[in-house]
Scaffold this motif. Structure first.
Motif, PDB file in Angstrom:
ATOM      1  N   UNK A  88       0.832  -1.221   0.000  1.00  0.00           N
ATOM      2  CA  UNK A  88       0.000   0.000   0.000  1.00  0.00           C
ATOM      3  C   UNK A  88       0.860   1.262   0.000  1.00  0.00           C
ATOM      4  N   UNK A  89       1.901   1.285   0.842  1.00  0.00           N
ATOM      5  CA  UNK A  89       2.669   2.533   0.971  1.00  0.00           C
ATOM      6  C   UNK A  89       3.807   2.634  -0.041  1.00  0.00           C
ATOM      7  N   UNK A  90       4.261   1.502  -0.543  1.00  0.00           N
ATOM      8  CA  UNK A  90       5.388   1.540  -1.489  1.00  0.00           C
ATOM      9  C   UNK A  90       5.018   0.984  -2.865  1.00  0.00           C
ATOM     10  N   UNK A  91       3.729   0.698  -3.071  1.00  0.00           N
ATOM     11  CA  UNK A  91       3.250   0.175  -4.357  1.00  0.00           C
ATOM     12  C   UNK A  91       4.155  -0.937  -4.876  1.00  0.00           C
ATOM     13  N   UNK A  92       4.631  -1.775  -3.967  1.00  0.00           N
ATOM     14  CA  UNK A  92       5.450  -2.910  -4.384  1.00  0.00           C
ATOM     15  C   UNK A  92       6.894  -2.564  -4.738  1.00  0.00           C
ATOM     16  N   UNK A  93       7.310  -1.303  -4.526  1.00  0.00           N
ATOM     17  CA  UNK A  93       8.710  -0.936  -4.834  1.00  0.00           C
ATOM     18  C   UNK A  93       9.694  -1.582  -3.871  1.00  0.00           C
ATOM     19  N   UNK A  94       9.177  -2.021  -2.703  1.00  0.00           N
ATOM     20  CA  UNK A  94      10.040  -2.724  -1.736  1.00  0.00           C
ATOM     21  C   UNK A  94       9.366  -4.053  -1.401  1.00  0.00           C
ATOM     22  N   UNK A  95      10.162  -5.023  -0.956  1.00  0.00           N
ATOM     23  CA  UNK A  95       9.605  -6.330  -0.597  1.00  0.00           C
ATOM     24  C   UNK A  95       9.297  -6.360   0.888  1.00  0.00           C
ATOM     25  N   UNK A  96       8.359  -7.221   1.258  1.00  0.00           N
ATOM     26  CA  UNK A  96       7.956  -7.234   2.670  1.00  0.00           C
ATOM     27  C   UNK A  96       9.127  -7.603   3.589  1.00  0.00           C
ATOM     28  N   UNK A  97      10.072  -8.445   3.108  1.00  0.00           N
ATOM     29  CA  UNK A  97      11.214  -8.816   3.984  1.00  0.00           C
ATOM     30  C   UNK A  97      12.186  -7.655   4.159  1.00  0.00           C
ATOM     31  N   UNK A 213       0.639  15.172  -6.599  1.00  0.00           N
ATOM     32  CA  UNK A 213       1.133  13.905  -7.169  1.00  0.00           C
ATOM     33  C   UNK A 213       2.477  14.036  -7.874  1.00  0.00           C
ATOM     34  N   UNK A 214       2.921  15.270  -8.142  1.00  0.00           N
ATOM     35  CA  UNK A 214       4.215  15.409  -8.822  1.00  0.00           C
ATOM     36  C   UNK A 214       5.390  15.311  -7.845  1.00  0.00           C
ATOM     37  N   UNK A 215       5.090  15.273  -6.527  1.00  0.00           N
ATOM     38  CA  UNK A 215       6.180  15.234  -5.537  1.00  0.00           C
ATOM     39  C   UNK A 215       6.400  13.807  -5.023  1.00  0.00           C
ATOM     40  N   UNK A 216       7.665  13.411  -4.830  1.00  0.00           N
ATOM     41  CA  UNK A 216       7.921  12.035  -4.365  1.00  0.00           C
ATOM     42  C   UNK A 216       7.603  11.851  -2.890  1.00  0.00           C
ATOM     43  N   UNK A 217       6.917  10.740  -2.570  1.00  0.00           N
ATOM     44  CA  UNK A 217       6.572  10.439  -1.175  1.00  0.00           C
ATOM     45  C   UNK A 217       7.600   9.523  -0.552  1.00  0.00           C
ATOM     46  N   UNK A 218       8.332   8.818  -1.393  1.00  0.00           N
ATOM     47  CA  UNK A 218       9.332   7.882  -0.874  1.00  0.00           C
ATOM     48  C   UNK A 218      10.603   8.031  -1.699  1.00  0.00           C
ATOM     49  N   UNK A 219      11.732   7.770  -1.059  1.00  0.00           N
ATOM     50  CA  UNK A 219      13.010   7.846  -1.783  1.00  0.00           C
ATOM     51  C   UNK A 219      13.084   6.766  -2.855  1.00  0.00           C
ATOM     52  N   UNK A 220      12.303   5.685  -2.679  1.00  0.00           N
ATOM     53  CA  UNK A 220      12.380   4.590  -3.659  1.00  0.00           C
ATOM     54  C   UNK A 220      11.640   4.904  -4.960  1.00  0.00           C
ATOM     55  N   UNK A 221      11.018   6.096  -5.023  1.00  0.00           N
ATOM     56  CA  UNK A 221      10.458   6.536  -6.298  1.00  0.00           C
ATOM     57  C   UNK A 221      11.577   7.029  -7.212  1.00  0.00           C
ATOM     58  N   UNK A 222      12.766   7.196  -6.628  1.00  0.00           N
ATOM     59  CA  UNK A 222      13.895   7.739  -7.385  1.00  0.00           C
ATOM     60  C   UNK A 222      14.756   6.576  -7.890  1.00  0.00           C
TER      61      UNK A 222
END
Ligand code: PLP
Length: 398
Positions: A88-97, A213-222
């Motif tokens: 939900x918060x990382x749209x799958x950009x990170x794994x649960x582990x 929506x144009x601003x990044x919420x997480x560093x992993x969007x980069x």
């Protein structure tokens, strides 16, 4: 006699909020009838959603049954919650582990110092949330490089002027300035960390306040962030969990030390040694936050705080006062100029019975600023605006 840890003598005396409280109490002693309005507050004030409270109630009650009783859980967090944070918060950009659930971002920032130890050097935004610097001093790290963030550089450090350090602490949306870094700025930061082989510790405690929506919420969007960045997150300001305590750290598998060992693996070792898991009941409530009903509630709660920010910033500007932040962030960084932050604090306290947080408490670049918070109660904000309007303007815009 036991010798005092010598690093503690290097800490700045009197942490910011105890000093604010001391001055408030001294004023109240002389003026017990005063109605003080606290606009300095960095704590949430709106109540929990019944959907979340019911979940707390349900699981508390289940603890009284043989089937529902839970003892120690996995130190890293309940797997359902880790998965939900990742999806939900990382749209799958990170794994649960890669998600480690905790009792809050502040404790994680402290424990993270153990990962790097007393020899690591660090860079930090100036001004910044004081916990980065204080925990670094406590573990005896030798060098802290301050990265000035001010209106002249649009609150983003001039990286060409910054010496290489092992760690870079960065917070966006920022406490205290309310500044939000753009994709382009964070790309520069990632490139800088990569070039220097540094690790970026990205504090996203206020990311839920970003509505643009144009601003990044997480560093992993980069792109490339997974190789250089750790992210620290929190349910505190996102869902009103400051009293319940729930946060997390993300450490991607790709992140490596110089000897190519896994940073995530060492963090797992620290986390499971120093920590025995967040409250099982609170984790269930965290899960409720990330369900549709919970997400709708936090949306409404955030809109309410942000309408406070908008109202306050707009009225301060109408009084001719310079403000920054307050857009996509719950803090307004107010420049009064000329006077020192503590003089401004005392003036507001004694002339208008208003408390705002002195900017100098967040670093030398905060001198002359006060931080106003959108977490204050709306009626207090409205009354504070009224009182500021009645103040002689030279006080307000000293
Ligand atoms: N990071 C920042 C930038 C904060 O301002 C705060 C709290 O004010 C925290 C972390 C701490 O969050 P938590 O309540 O999860 O410990």
């Amino acid at each position: 006699m036991v010798k005092r840890n010598p690093h503690f003598a290097k800490l700045q005396s009197g942490y910011l909020f105890p000093e604010i409280n001391k001055r408030k109490q001294a004023y109240l002693k002389m003026h017990p009838e005063a109605k003080i309005l606290n606009l300095g507050i960095g704590d949430t004030t709106l109540p929990l959603d019944p959907h979340i409270a019911q979940r707390l109630q349900k699981h508390s009650f289940e603890m009284s049954t043989i089937e529902g009783y839970l003892g120690y859980g996995p130190e890293q967090g309940q797997s359902e919650l880790r998965q939900k944070i990742a999806s939900v918060l990382y749209s799958g950009r990170v794994h649960s582990e890669e998600v480690f659930v905790s009792d809050g971002a502040k404790c994680d920032i402290g424990r993270l110092q153990l990962l790097f130890g007393p020899d690591a050097t660090m860079a930090v935004q100036d001004p910044a949330y004081p916990v980065y610097v204080d925990t670094s001093i406590m573990v005896g790290q030798p060098e802290i490089m301050y990265m000035p963030c001010n209106p002249e550089n649009n609150f983003f450090p001039d990286l060409e002027q910054i010496k290489r350090t092992d760690l870079i602490y960065f917070c966006s949306p920022n406490n205290p300035t309310g500044a939000i870094s753009t994709h382009e700025q964070l790309e520069k930061l990632i490139a800088f960390a990569k070039k220097n082989r540094s690790i970026l510790i990205f504090d996203s405690a206020y990311s839920a306040y970003i509505s643009d929506p144009s601003l990044p919420k997480s560093i992993y969007e980069i792109p490339g962030a997974r190789e250089v960045a750790i992210e620290v997150g929190s349910f505190s300001k996102m869902a009103g969990f400051t009293g319940l305590r729930l946060g997390w750290v993300v450490i991607p598998e790709e992140l490596r030390f110089e000897d190519q060992t896994s940073v995530r693996k060492d963090w797992e070792r620290i986390h499971t040694t120093f920590f025995n898991g967040a409250s099982c009941i609170v984790q269930k409530a965290g899960l409720a936050v990330l369900e549709n009903e919970g997400l709708q509630f936090i949306q409404r709660m955030i809109e309410s705080y942000m309408s406070n920010a908008e109202y306050l910033a707009e009225n301060l500007r109408q009084l001719g006062i310079t403000t920054y932040g307050g857009d996509n962030a719950p803090y307004i960084w107010v420049y009064f100029g000329k006077s020192s932050s503590w003089e401004l604090f005392d003036t507001l306290l004694t002339k208008a019975q208003i408390i705002a947080t002195p900017g100098i408490g967040f670093g030398s670049e905060g001198e002359g600023f006060l931080r106003f918070s959108a977490f204050a109660q709306r009626s207090h904000i409205e009354e504070a605006v009224q009182r500021l309007k009645e103040l002689p303007l030279e006080v307000a815009t000293a």
